[in-house]
Design an enzyme around this catalytic site. Sequence first.
Site, mmCIF file in Angstrom:
data_model
loop_
_atom_site.group_PDB
_atom_site.id
_atom_site.type_symbol
_atom_site.label_atom_id
_atom_site.label_comp_id
_atom_site.label_asym_id
_atom_site.label_seq_id
_atom_site.Cartn_x
_atom_site.Cartn_y
_atom_site.Cartn_z
ATOM 1 N N ASP A 12 -50.916 -36.760 -10.615
ATOM 2 C CA ASP A 12 -50.024 -37.527 -9.744
ATOM 3 C C ASP A 12 -50.354 -39.013 -9.861
ATOM 4 O O ASP A 12 -51.435 -39.447 -9.515
ATOM 5 C CB ASP A 12 -50.207 -37.053 -8.302
ATOM 6 C CG ASP A 12 -49.213 -37.696 -7.355
ATOM 7 O OD1 ASP A 12 -48.427 -38.557 -7.796
ATOM 8 O OD2 ASP A 12 -49.223 -37.321 -6.164
ATOM 9 N N HIS A 14 -48.616 -41.370 -8.244
ATOM 10 C CA HIS A 14 -48.216 -42.035 -6.993
ATOM 11 C C HIS A 14 -47.421 -43.312 -7.245
ATOM 12 O O HIS A 14 -47.519 -44.282 -6.493
ATOM 13 C CB HIS A 14 -49.435 -42.333 -6.118
ATOM 14 C CG HIS A 14 -49.937 -41.134 -5.364
ATOM 15 N ND1 HIS A 14 -49.299 -40.616 -4.262
ATOM 16 C CD2 HIS A 14 -51.009 -40.340 -5.584
ATOM 17 C CE1 HIS A 14 -49.957 -39.567 -3.819
ATOM 18 N NE2 HIS A 14 -50.994 -39.360 -4.608
ATOM 19 N N GLU A 39 -46.613 -36.258 -12.338
ATOM 20 C CA GLU A 39 -45.855 -36.517 -11.117
ATOM 21 C C GLU A 39 -45.707 -38.011 -10.830
ATOM 22 O O GLU A 39 -46.687 -38.757 -10.885
ATOM 23 C CB GLU A 39 -46.557 -35.828 -9.940
ATOM 24 C CG GLU A 39 -45.907 -36.049 -8.606
ATOM 25 C CD GLU A 39 -46.616 -35.306 -7.490
ATOM 26 O OE1 GLU A 39 -46.383 -35.654 -6.314
ATOM 27 O OE2 GLU A 39 -47.407 -34.388 -7.781
ATOM 28 N N GLU A 65 -40.933 -36.407 -3.934
ATOM 29 C CA GLU A 65 -41.562 -36.203 -2.635
ATOM 30 C C GLU A 65 -41.139 -37.246 -1.591
ATOM 31 O O GLU A 65 -41.244 -37.008 -0.395
ATOM 32 C CB GLU A 65 -43.084 -36.212 -2.757
ATOM 33 C CG GLU A 65 -43.681 -37.542 -3.154
ATOM 34 C CD GLU A 65 -45.200 -37.483 -3.271
ATOM 35 O OE1 GLU A 65 -45.855 -38.375 -2.710
ATOM 36 O OE2 GLU A 65 -45.715 -36.549 -3.916
ATOM 37 N N HIS A 115 -43.353 -30.696 -2.238
ATOM 38 C CA HIS A 115 -44.467 -31.516 -1.755
ATOM 39 C C HIS A 115 -44.890 -30.997 -0.388
ATOM 40 O O HIS A 115 -44.052 -30.709 0.457
ATOM 41 C CB HIS A 115 -43.983 -32.971 -1.660
ATOM 42 C CG HIS A 115 -45.002 -33.924 -1.162
ATOM 43 N ND1 HIS A 115 -44.884 -34.583 0.049
ATOM 44 C CD2 HIS A 115 -46.143 -34.375 -1.717
ATOM 45 C CE1 HIS A 115 -45.915 -35.394 0.208
ATOM 46 N NE2 HIS A 115 -46.700 -35.286 -0.838
#
Length: 208
Positions: A12, A14, A39, A65, A115
């Site tokens: 991830d 972010h 991700e 998400e 998520h």
Amino acid sequence: DEVGDDIDIMVDFHGRCASGISAIQYVKELQPYKPFFIEEPILPGDNKTLLQIKNSIDCPLATGERLIGHQEFEEIISDRVVDIIQPDLNHCGGLLEAKNIAAAASVANIGVAPHNPNGPIAGAAALHFACSTTNHIIQEVMDKSVPWYDDVISLTPVKRVNDHWTVPSKPGFGIEVNEKEAEKLVQAKVEELMYGGPYYTITDEEDD
């Protein structure tokens, strides 16, 4: 090397990559390790760059998400911008909206990996969603993230056997909240926010 070949790894970002090109460079460094998916390499909203990333890498790409409602997923799904979408069942619009999003994704051959960095009630909802969604791939769960996770419930349908959850058989969510334990945590949080730590107690004398 730490987890072995039998464990799938998901990475991830972010949304921290500064550009599509930098995201592609990072992902290509990870590709030899065959990640299950990558991700959110960039922040949501720039679907053209996200599609550029998808077309330049050799592993599945996921996002979603932070998106709310079917409308925010519509372009991502119709343009096949990613391989996997990640609606958060708590804030994407609830279970029914999540089912609509997943159904649209299914038509586009896009998988769903919801998520869920949330508590045990959200975990129970996610389990029921997973059991009833044909293009569900994998479910995020945070049951080991805090020591009190299992204390605030006295009954749950979430039963883990090795690497999977069993299918529940009871009606409804099949969960019961332990209200006394939950109240303790709420009180501790209030004290932490008000006084900097869960140590302040109001006595009868102070009430008077």
